[in-house]
Design a protein around this motif. Structure first.
Motif, PDB file in Angstrom:
ATOM      1  N   LYS A   4      50.377  -5.290 -36.492  1.00 44.77           N
ATOM      2  CA  LYS A   4      50.918  -5.905 -37.704  1.00 44.77           C
ATOM      3  C   LYS A   4      52.108  -6.811 -37.428  1.00 44.77           C
ATOM      4  O   LYS A   4      52.532  -7.556 -38.290  1.00 44.77           O
ATOM      5  CB  LYS A   4      51.326  -4.840 -38.717  1.00 44.77           C
ATOM      6  CG  LYS A   4      50.153  -4.155 -39.355  1.00 44.77           C
ATOM      7  CD  LYS A   4      50.603  -3.250 -40.461  1.00 44.77           C
ATOM      8  CE  LYS A   4      49.393  -2.687 -41.163  1.00 44.77           C
ATOM      9  NZ  LYS A   4      49.761  -2.022 -42.393  1.00 44.77           N
ATOM     10  N   ARG A   5      52.654  -6.747 -36.237  1.00 48.43           N
ATOM     11  CA  ARG A   5      53.851  -7.532 -35.935  1.00 48.43           C
ATOM     12  C   ARG A   5      53.621  -8.655 -34.935  1.00 48.43           C
ATOM     13  O   ARG A   5      54.571  -9.305 -34.517  1.00 48.43           O
ATOM     14  CB  ARG A   5      54.950  -6.614 -35.420  1.00 48.43           C
ATOM     15  CG  ARG A   5      55.412  -5.642 -36.495  1.00 48.43           C
ATOM     16  CD  ARG A   5      56.593  -4.887 -36.027  1.00 48.43           C
ATOM     17  NE  ARG A   5      57.108  -4.053 -37.105  1.00 48.43           N
ATOM     18  CZ  ARG A   5      57.899  -3.043 -36.924  1.00 48.43           C
ATOM     19  NH1 ARG A   5      58.293  -2.726 -35.713  1.00 48.43           N
ATOM     20  NH2 ARG A   5      58.327  -2.342 -37.946  1.00 48.43           N
ATOM     21  N   ILE A   6      52.357  -8.880 -34.547  1.00 41.63           N
ATOM     22  CA  ILE A   6      52.078  -9.981 -33.629  1.00 41.63           C
ATOM     23  C   ILE A   6      52.560 -11.289 -34.237  1.00 41.63           C
ATOM     24  O   ILE A   6      53.075 -12.153 -33.556  1.00 41.63           O
ATOM     25  CB  ILE A   6      50.583 -10.038 -33.280  1.00 41.63           C
ATOM     26  CG1 ILE A   6      50.238  -8.855 -32.377  1.00 41.63           C
ATOM     27  CG2 ILE A   6      50.225 -11.354 -32.599  1.00 41.63           C
ATOM     28  CD1 ILE A   6      48.774  -8.726 -32.067  1.00 41.63           C
ATOM     29  N   LYS A   9      55.082  -2.534 -29.090  1.00 36.81           N
ATOM     30  CA  LYS A   9      55.129  -1.157 -29.574  1.00 36.81           C
ATOM     31  C   LYS A   9      55.676  -0.203 -28.513  1.00 36.81           C
ATOM     32  O   LYS A   9      56.418   0.716 -28.815  1.00 36.81           O
ATOM     33  CB  LYS A   9      53.717  -0.737 -29.977  1.00 36.81           C
ATOM     34  CG  LYS A   9      53.581   0.676 -30.444  1.00 36.81           C
ATOM     35  CD  LYS A   9      52.142   0.956 -30.833  1.00 36.81           C
ATOM     36  CE  LYS A   9      52.002   2.377 -31.349  1.00 36.81           C
ATOM     37  NZ  LYS A   9      50.644   2.629 -31.819  1.00 36.81           N
ATOM     38  N   GLN A  38      54.999 -12.785 -37.483  1.00 37.49           N
ATOM     39  CA  GLN A  38      55.974 -12.445 -38.510  1.00 37.49           C
ATOM     40  C   GLN A  38      55.444 -12.899 -39.864  1.00 37.49           C
ATOM     41  O   GLN A  38      54.525 -13.719 -39.945  1.00 37.49           O
ATOM     42  CB  GLN A  38      57.320 -13.104 -38.198  1.00 37.49           C
ATOM     43  CG  GLN A  38      57.904 -12.597 -36.897  1.00 37.49           C
ATOM     44  CD  GLN A  38      59.140 -13.386 -36.496  1.00 37.49           C
ATOM     45  OE1 GLN A  38      59.617 -14.264 -37.212  1.00 37.49           O
ATOM     46  NE2 GLN A  38      59.672 -13.086 -35.324  1.00 37.49           N
ATOM     47  N   TYR A  94      56.976  -7.144 -31.843  1.00 39.31           N
ATOM     48  CA  TYR A  94      55.538  -6.969 -31.652  1.00 39.31           C
ATOM     49  C   TYR A  94      55.196  -6.096 -30.444  1.00 39.31           C
ATOM     50  O   TYR A  94      54.032  -5.823 -30.197  1.00 39.31           O
ATOM     51  CB  TYR A  94      54.804  -8.313 -31.583  1.00 39.31           C
ATOM     52  CG  TYR A  94      55.327  -9.296 -30.563  1.00 39.31           C
ATOM     53  CD1 TYR A  94      55.093  -9.133 -29.208  1.00 39.31           C
ATOM     54  CD2 TYR A  94      56.050 -10.412 -30.964  1.00 39.31           C
ATOM     55  CE1 TYR A  94      55.562 -10.044 -28.280  1.00 39.31           C
ATOM     56  CE2 TYR A  94      56.517 -11.334 -30.039  1.00 39.31           C
ATOM     57  CZ  TYR A  94      56.277 -11.145 -28.707  1.00 39.31           C
ATOM     58  OH  TYR A  94      56.736 -12.042 -27.786  1.00 39.31           O
ATOM     59  N   LEU A 129      50.870  -3.616 -27.942  1.00 37.35           N
ATOM     60  CA  LEU A 129      51.311  -4.488 -29.019  1.00 37.35           C
ATOM     61  C   LEU A 129      51.173  -3.785 -30.369  1.00 37.35           C
ATOM     62  O   LEU A 129      50.233  -3.022 -30.582  1.00 37.35           O
ATOM     63  CB  LEU A 129      50.478  -5.768 -29.034  1.00 37.35           C
ATOM     64  CG  LEU A 129      50.468  -6.559 -27.727  1.00 37.35           C
ATOM     65  CD1 LEU A 129      49.535  -7.747 -27.850  1.00 37.35           C
ATOM     66  CD2 LEU A 129      51.869  -7.003 -27.357  1.00 37.35           C
ATOM     67  N   GLU A 130      52.091  -4.072 -31.244  1.00 37.61           N
ATOM     68  CA  GLU A 130      52.021  -3.591 -32.625  1.00 37.61           C
ATOM     69  C   GLU A 130      51.252  -4.642 -33.414  1.00 37.61           C
ATOM     70  O   GLU A 130      51.757  -5.732 -33.659  1.00 37.61           O
ATOM     71  CB  GLU A 130      53.424  -3.396 -33.199  1.00 37.61           C
ATOM     72  CG  GLU A 130      53.450  -2.974 -34.645  1.00 37.61           C
ATOM     73  CD  GLU A 130      52.640  -1.730 -34.924  1.00 37.61           C
ATOM     74  OE1 GLU A 130      51.676  -1.826 -35.713  1.00 37.61           O
ATOM     75  OE2 GLU A 130      52.958  -0.667 -34.361  1.00 37.61           O
TER      76      GLU A 130
END
Length: 168
Positions: A156-158, A140, A160, A138, A153-154
């Motif tokens: 979409k990945r905060i 980036k 799973q 998460y 932060l990414e």
């Protein structure tokens, strides 16, 4: 909630509304920045739907420890994730500066509880260093802004996939 806090939230939401009406490519370098403890974090504005003050959180049994429960946001029930706990930081008592950043992750609204909101800022790609190789998915990258570093932060990945599935 104080009048200053309500006014600040309203102003930030106006900025977000204006940014949402801009072209998608303009949003790629726009980040909402916020504080957790002593660190600054940023998430791309395109994931953010709104910022609200703290709401009453209803605890839900058998959820991961970072899921504090759910909030009723104008009739929509959304999960509330304490980002301090998500990031393995020491928890703290929520105060008048604590906010919920509502994000859209793969069509699901999730509330991210953060210490305080900073600003919406343009962070150019050339100021972003890759995340260290052992960083969680998460993260980036790291943005250099003056003498400070903002952890990006990414969105979409905060969470799973299995964590998102457990919330729906």
């Amino acid at each position: 909630m104080t009048d200053d806090k309500i006014a600040a939230d309203a102003k930030m939401n106006q900025v977000l509304d204006k940014l949402a009406s801009e072209e998608e490519d303009m949003l790629e370098s726009m980040y909402l920045t916020f504080h957790l403890g002593q660190e600054d974090y940023g998430i791309e504005v395109r994931y953010v739907t709104e910022i609200v003050g703290m709401h009453r959180i209803t605890e839900v049994p058998d959820m991961p420890d970072f899921v504090k429960g759910v909030v009723n946001l104008r009739g929509q029930v959304i999960p509330a994730i304490d980002m301090r706990i998500r990031f393995h930081m020491e928890s703290r008592v929520y105060d008048e500066r604590t906010c919920i950043v509502v994000v859209n992750i793969d069509g699901m609204h999730v509330g991210l509880v953060v210490d305080t909101i900073s600003e919406v800022r343009n962070i150019e790609e050339n100021t972003i260093s890759p995340a260290p190789s052992n960083s969680p998915a998460y993260i980036k990258g790291m943005a250099k802004i003056g003498d400070a570093v903002v952890i990006l932060l990414e969105g979409k990945r905060i969470l799973q996939e299995h964590e998102l599935a457990s919330l729906s």
